[in-house]
Design a protein around this motif. Structure first.
Motif, PDB file in Angstrom:
ATOM      1  N   ALA A 217       0.832  -1.211   0.000  1.00 36.32           N
ATOM      2  CA  ALA A 217       0.000   0.000   0.000  1.00 36.32           C
ATOM      3  C   ALA A 217       0.866   1.261   0.000  1.00 36.32           C
ATOM      4  N   ARG A 218       1.947   1.250   0.786  1.00 36.02           N
ATOM      5  CA  ARG A 218       2.850   2.420   0.802  1.00 36.02           C
ATOM      6  C   ARG A 218       3.544   2.587  -0.550  1.00 36.02           C
ATOM      7  N   LEU A 219       3.955   1.464  -1.137  1.00 27.81           N
ATOM      8  CA  LEU A 219       4.617   1.524  -2.441  1.00 27.81           C
ATOM      9  C   LEU A 219       3.681   2.110  -3.497  1.00 27.81           C
ATOM     10  N   LEU A 220       2.438   1.700  -3.494  1.00 28.10           N
ATOM     11  CA  LEU A 220       1.482   2.230  -4.473  1.00 28.10           C
ATOM     12  C   LEU A 220       1.266   3.724  -4.279  1.00 28.10           C
ATOM     13  N   GLN A 221       1.295   4.182  -3.047  1.00 27.68           N
ATOM     14  CA  GLN A 221       1.181   5.624  -2.800  1.00 27.68           C
ATOM     15  C   GLN A 221       2.376   6.375  -3.369  1.00 27.68           C
ATOM     16  N   ARG A 222       3.563   5.784  -3.224  1.00 32.03           N
ATOM     17  CA  ARG A 222       4.754   6.449  -3.765  1.00 32.03           C
ATOM     18  C   ARG A 222       4.738   6.456  -5.288  1.00 32.03           C
ATOM     19  N   VAL A 223       4.235   5.373  -5.878  1.00 31.63           N
ATOM     20  CA  VAL A 223       4.125   5.333  -7.338  1.00 31.63           C
ATOM     21  C   VAL A 223       3.177   6.428  -7.826  1.00 31.63           C
ATOM     22  N   ALA A 224       2.036   6.557  -7.133  1.00 25.97           N
ATOM     23  CA  ALA A 224       1.067   7.594  -7.524  1.00 25.97           C
ATOM     24  C   ALA A 224       1.655   8.986  -7.347  1.00 25.97           C
ATOM     25  N   LEU A 225       2.387   9.184  -6.264  1.00 23.55           N
ATOM     26  CA  LEU A 225       2.996  10.496  -6.026  1.00 23.55           C
ATOM     27  C   LEU A 225       4.030  10.818  -7.097  1.00 23.55           C
TER      28      LEU A 225
END
Length: 504
Positions: A217-225
């Motif tokens: 979930a954290r990785l997906l947030q960083r990808v989106a950012l």
């Protein structure tokens, strides 16, 4: 992409970038360029491909063709960007030798230990080649890096945190297309414990579903950012423009593929991919090198594997061509990214090209910065630095401007290149100033534990002997003005460049 910091204290800053010339991080660097490269190398985003010869919807070839056509199109006001008055600077001072020892362990791991006892801290860097061909591999590598610190055979996540907290330490893992990199630091008396923790993570990581899903979930947030940050988007667009679907262009994974990575595949990827043979461990700080090597050999003796770690195939050489526009709705500032073939640091001609790049746009009084900032007021700064990806070296140029000044800023950039490689080559004063700047910034970087650790790892993964870090600055004084002019003529010709402009 930088991943999962495991640190009780404040988050560590992102590092790493590959830029030639200067002391760098595992993938990187040069000073004025150092930061620029670090920024370039840390940027990871997935954006539509924008090759000029197959531009997708939204990507428009501008027809800005370098070489001779450019000089004819240069506006009169751009002609002022010639050789500036440069004050006389003293020759570079000899750098202090690095006190280090090196050993290759029976499992194939190369270990370098250097003493730099400025403060009672030890810096650890570990580079693990982790090449792959598919987009799925990039997603698996990112999630593996993110979840690698979730816990091990002898420690759960809380125990990992407690070990680091006991010595005021931090540890993080980041993934790049070429490799995984571990960065850690803690009080020097905790080095044996840190090495034991590293061995535990490398050989027995416990990928518990709940913790992996939290990291996903954290990785997906960083990808989106990353997808919304212009500097990341610009770098990603340039890499795709230059390398198409080569793995080197996948610095940020596809979000859908990250969601699809099965938890149970991580254990197999760790066992098959994180191998000691071909990997490099660097220890720098308040330590005795021989004792540090012994400690590493003892702690990591049980880390074994079949064959060497897999290297990523080098991307093809960049070829010159038009500059393409890439649309990013809502962008306030146009981001220009240009690229051309360069030389690796192992090439005998690298020193001369390095000085030519500095004269062009390596630091604040360079010709391009003077043209775009002092004369036209289009940009606050501009950077040029060489970046090594495997055996392929790329000369990267970047700056941001008001979208209304896109054409004029590119015309000025190509005009400066045309003069530097043509009728106004680098002057003796510019070459002396560039050599002094390079030597000075390298000396500053190598004086710190962090800088020395990053530089040693960077040199090791790019096939350079540690002595190169101190010998190279001194060698710059031996480079002649004619050699720099010839390097500029061959490698900084406008026709060698291609690129993209990210704009609204």
């Amino acid at each position: 992409m930088t991943t999962t910091p495991v640190e009780p204290g404040p988050a560590a800053p992102a590092t790493d970038a590959a830029v030639t010339g200067a002391p760098a991080t595992a993938d990187s660097v040069t000073p004025a360029t150092a930061r620029g490269d670090a920024e370039l190398a840390d940027n990871k985003v997935t954006i539509a491909a924008v090759r000029a010869d197959a531009a997708p919807a939204g990507a428009v070839a501008t027809g800005i063709v370098p070489a001779g056509a450019v000089s004819a199109a240069v506006p009169a006001r751009a002609s002022a960007s010639a050789a500036p008055d440069i004050p006389v600077v003293p020759p570079p001072a000899a750098a202090r030798p690095i006190e280090y020892r090196e050993r290759t362990l029976p499992n194939g791991l190369r270990v370098l230990a250097a003493r730099r006892a400025a403060v009672p801290v030890v810096e650890l860097r570990l580079a693990l080649p982790f090449g792959g061909e598919s987009a799925e591999h990039a997603a698996e590598a990112e999630l593996l890096a993110a979840a690698l610190t979730c816990g091990a055979a002898r420690r759960d996540r809380a125990a990992v945190d407690e070990v680091l907290a006991e010595y005021g330490g931090s540890l993080r893992v980041e993934a790049r297309p070429e490799r995984l990199k571990v960065t850690a630091r803690l009080l020097s008396e905790g080095l044996p414990t840190l090495l034991d923790l590293l061995a535990d993570l490398l050989t027995g990581t416990a990928f518990r579903t709940a913790e992996v899903e939290a990291e996903r979930a954290r990785l997906l947030q960083r990808v989106a950012l990353a997808g919304r940050m212009p500097q990341y988007a610009g770098r990603s667009a340039l890499l795709r423009h230059c390398f198409g679907d080569h793995p080197a262009a996948r610095e940020t994974p596809d979000a859908a593929l990250v969601r699809a990575v099965a938890v149970d595949i991580l254990t197999r990827r760790r066992a098959e991919g994180l191998l000691p043979e071909g990997s490099t461990l660097v220890l720098v700080g308040d330590l005795v090198p021989e004792q540090a090597l012994d400690a590493a050999a003892l702690a990591l003796a049980g880390w074994t594997g079949q064959g060497p770690a897999r290297e990523m195939a080098s991307p093809p050489q960049v070829t010159g061509g038009p500059v393409a526009d890439v649309r990013m709705p809502g962008l306030r500032q146009a981001e220009a990214r240009l690229a051309a073939p360069s030389l690796p640091r192992t090439d005998p001609g690298f020193a001369a090209l390095h000085l030519a790049e500095l004269v062009f746009a390596g630091y604040f009084s360079s010709r391009l910065v003077r043209s775009l900032r002092e004369e036209a007021g289009y940009a606050y700064s501009a950077r040029c630095a060489a970046h090594e990806i495997g055996t392929t070296a790329v000369n990267l140029v970047q700056f941001g401007v008001d979208p209304r000044h896109r054409d004029e800023s590119l015309e000025r950039t190509f005009a400066v290149l045309a003069r530097l490689s043509g009728d106004r080559p680098p002057t003796p004063a510019e070459v002396r100033a560039a050599a002094g700047y390079s030597a000075g910034i390298r000396s500053i970087s190598l004086a710190t534990q962090i800088g020395l650790a990053d530089a040693l790892l960077d040199a090791a993964v790019h096939g350079l002997h540690p002595v190169w870090l101190t010998a190279f600055p001194a060698s710059l004084a031996q480079v002649t003005v004619d050699q720099v002019a010839e390097a500029a003529r061959v490698h900084l010709d406008p026709g060698a460049f291609t690129g993209i402009v990210l704009q609204p």
